[in-house]
Design a protein around this motif. Structure first.
Motif, PDB file in Angstrom:
ATOM      1  N   GLY A  26      44.207  31.130  -2.797  1.00 34.57           N
ATOM      2  CA  GLY A  26      43.754  32.189  -1.915  1.00 34.57           C
ATOM      3  C   GLY A  26      43.525  33.532  -2.570  1.00 34.57           C
ATOM      4  N   GLU A  27      43.564  33.594  -3.909  1.00 33.95           N
ATOM      5  CA  GLU A  27      43.425  34.879  -4.587  1.00 33.95           C
ATOM      6  C   GLU A  27      42.349  34.801  -5.672  1.00 33.95           C
ATOM      7  OE1 GLU A  27      46.998  36.934  -5.594  1.00 33.95           O
ATOM      8  OE2 GLU A  27      48.209  35.697  -4.245  1.00 33.95           O
ATOM      9  N   HIS A  28      41.724  35.950  -5.937  1.00 39.40           N
ATOM     10  CA  HIS A  28      40.678  36.013  -6.953  1.00 39.40           C
ATOM     11  C   HIS A  28      41.275  36.056  -8.355  1.00 39.40           C
ATOM     12  CE1 HIS A  28      36.923  37.047  -8.941  1.00 39.40           C
ATOM     13  NE2 HIS A  28      37.534  38.076  -9.510  1.00 39.40           N
ATOM     14  N   SER A  29      42.361  36.803  -8.540  1.00 38.98           N
ATOM     15  CA  SER A  29      42.976  36.935  -9.852  1.00 38.98           C
ATOM     16  C   SER A  29      43.632  35.619 -10.272  1.00 38.98           C
ATOM     17  CB  SER A  29      44.025  38.053  -9.839  1.00 38.98           C
ATOM     18  OG  SER A  29      43.432  39.295  -9.569  1.00 38.98           O
ATOM     19  N   ARG A  30      43.663  35.385 -11.575  1.00 39.88           N
ATOM     20  CA  ARG A  30      44.228  34.159 -12.118  1.00 39.88           C
ATOM     21  C   ARG A  30      45.541  34.449 -12.829  1.00 39.88           C
ATOM     22  NH1 ARG A  30      40.576  29.850 -12.530  1.00 39.88           N
ATOM     23  NH2 ARG A  30      41.613  29.064 -14.402  1.00 39.88           N
ATOM     24  N   TYR A  31      46.323  33.408 -13.017  1.00 35.32           N
ATOM     25  CA  TYR A  31      47.640  33.498 -13.656  1.00 35.32           C
ATOM     26  C   TYR A  31      47.495  33.104 -15.125  1.00 35.32           C
ATOM     27  CZ  TYR A  31      52.615  32.420 -14.477  1.00 35.32           C
ATOM     28  OH  TYR A  31      53.900  32.359 -14.970  1.00 35.32           O
ATOM     29  N   PRO A  32      47.680  34.027 -16.073  1.00 34.81           N
ATOM     30  CA  PRO A  32      47.561  33.679 -17.493  1.00 34.81           C
ATOM     31  C   PRO A  32      48.802  32.929 -17.976  1.00 34.81           C
ATOM     32  CG  PRO A  32      48.154  35.984 -17.263  1.00 34.81           C
ATOM     33  CD  PRO A  32      47.966  35.460 -15.868  1.00 34.81           C
ATOM     34  N   VAL A  33      48.585  31.897 -18.767  1.00 36.48           N
ATOM     35  CA  VAL A  33      49.692  31.056 -19.250  1.00 36.48           C
ATOM     36  C   VAL A  33      50.102  31.499 -20.649  1.00 36.48           C
ATOM     37  CG1 VAL A  33      50.440  28.712 -19.787  1.00 36.48           C
ATOM     38  CG2 VAL A  33      48.900  29.124 -17.863  1.00 36.48           C
ATOM     39  N   ARG A  34      51.378  31.807 -20.805  1.00 39.67           N
ATOM     40  CA  ARG A  34      51.919  32.243 -22.087  1.00 39.67           C
ATOM     41  C   ARG A  34      52.639  31.101 -22.804  1.00 39.67           C
ATOM     42  NH1 ARG A  34      56.605  36.724 -23.331  1.00 39.67           N
ATOM     43  NH2 ARG A  34      57.737  35.460 -21.805  1.00 39.67           N
ATOM     44  N   ARG A  35      53.535  30.409 -22.092  1.00 36.40           N
ATOM     45  CA  ARG A  35      54.312  29.317 -22.682  1.00 36.40           C
ATOM     46  C   ARG A  35      54.539  28.234 -21.640  1.00 36.40           C
ATOM     47  NH1 ARG A  35      59.320  32.655 -25.273  1.00 36.40           N
ATOM     48  NH2 ARG A  35      59.321  33.461 -23.132  1.00 36.40           N
ATOM     49  N   ILE A  36      54.817  27.017 -22.134  1.00 35.63           N
ATOM     50  CA  ILE A  36      55.142  25.897 -21.249  1.00 35.63           C
ATOM     51  C   ILE A  36      56.442  25.262 -21.737  1.00 35.63           C
ATOM     52  CG2 ILE A  36      54.415  23.691 -20.282  1.00 35.63           C
ATOM     53  CD1 ILE A  36      51.529  24.479 -20.914  1.00 35.63           C
ATOM     54  N   PHE A  37      57.462  25.299 -20.878  1.00 35.33           N
ATOM     55  CA  PHE A  37      58.720  24.603 -21.125  1.00 35.33           C
ATOM     56  C   PHE A  37      58.768  23.377 -20.213  1.00 35.33           C
ATOM     57  CE2 PHE A  37      59.494  29.121 -21.885  1.00 35.33           C
ATOM     58  CZ  PHE A  37      60.089  29.119 -23.143  1.00 35.33           C
ATOM     59  N   CYS A  38      59.232  22.258 -20.738  1.00 35.77           N
ATOM     60  CA  CYS A  38      59.330  21.032 -19.951  1.00 35.77           C
ATOM     61  C   CYS A  38      60.775  20.535 -19.989  1.00 35.77           C
ATOM     62  CB  CYS A  38      58.415  19.955 -20.515  1.00 35.77           C
ATOM     63  SG  CYS A  38      56.666  20.432 -20.577  1.00 35.77           S
ATOM     64  N   VAL A  39      61.268  20.090 -18.854  1.00 30.14           N
ATOM     65  CA  VAL A  39      62.653  19.628 -18.732  1.00 30.14           C
ATOM     66  C   VAL A  39      62.696  18.107 -18.842  1.00 30.14           C
ATOM     67  CG1 VAL A  39      64.740  19.699 -17.321  1.00 30.14           C
ATOM     68  CG2 VAL A  39      63.082  21.573 -17.194  1.00 30.14           C
TER      69      VAL A  39
END
Length: 239
Positions: A26-39
């Motif tokens: 529902g938003e125009h702005s996007r979420y920039p991805v810095r790091r990915i941690f997986c459990v």
């Protein structure tokens, strides 16, 4: 101004890669991805099917490059180097505030939102590394291995007992409840924050239920969590 731009362009030997980002519902702005941690092993039944036990002393993690991110609805080629390409359906936490040595009771305040995700895995390479007590990088961290749906902001979704499920070619393969997580959202954030300065742009893939399995070219995957946008993936031919 021209001299400044020329100097900036000359600061790199080649153009830097654009920052990966994810849509927010529902938003125009996007979420920039810095790091990915997986459990790892965060559902007891999945640990059992993998022939291991849950480590209840503390959660453990592996990482993926942010450049492994792929948006839902994409077709990805069957990856190289494997004959056993697996799906793993997961709840993904997107952080939106700094978290350093944060208490469990306060950890929820760092959450920006949640999404559905697929931790695609070269299982044969992961198990071969596990047998030799080596890191899982070849099995887990490769191009287009972190599929994700749009993020829903945390004020529109709270983790409770929602069903998490995955269908392969329309047939149910995974199903559990988020309440089955061994380590909760808040516990994971608190624990990770002892070792990393967590903050905006960090994603945490929280682990997968039992029922993981292999896919082949032509397969379609749809993962769902009640209250979140689904994640979908089609498997193409090998390059």
């Amino acid at each position: 101004m021209t001299d400044t731009l020329t100097q900036e362009a000359a600061a790199y030997f080649f153009p830097p890669t654009d920052m990966p980002s994810i849509p927010v519902l529902g938003e125009h702005s996007r979420y920039p991805v810095r790091r990915i941690f997986c459990v790892g092993r965060n559902y007891a039944d999945h640990a059992k099917e993998m022939g291991v036990e849950v480590d209840r002393e503390a959660p453990f993690y592996f990482t993926k490059s942010p450049f492994s991110i792929v948006e839902s609805g994409t077709t990805v080629p069957y990856p190289s180097g494997t004959a056993d390409y697996h799906y793993e359906m997961e709840l993904v936490i997107a952080l939106g505030a700094p978290a350093r040595n944060v208490a469990v009771a306060d950890a929820g305040g760092a959450v920006f939102g949640y999404a559905t995700g697929l931790d695609m895995t070269r299982r044969d390479l992961q198990l071969a590394a596990r047998e030799k007590q080596r890191p899982w990088d070849l099995g887990k961290d490769f191009e287009k291995s972190a599929i994700i749906g749009p993020i829903t902001r945390s004020d529109c979704f709270a983790v409770r007992e929602q069903i998490i499920q995955l269908n392969l070619n329309g047939a149910r393969r995974q199903e559990a409840r988020l309440s089955d997580l061994v380590w909760t959202v808040e516990e994971l954030i608190s624990h990770l924050s002892r070792y990393y300065e967590l903050g905006p742009g960090d994603l945490i893939y929280t682990g997968t239920p039992a029922g993981v399995g292999a896919v082949v070219s032509g397969d379609t995957i749809r993962g769902e969590i009640e209250g979140l946008e689904p994640v979908e993936l089609a498997v193409g031919d090998a390059k």
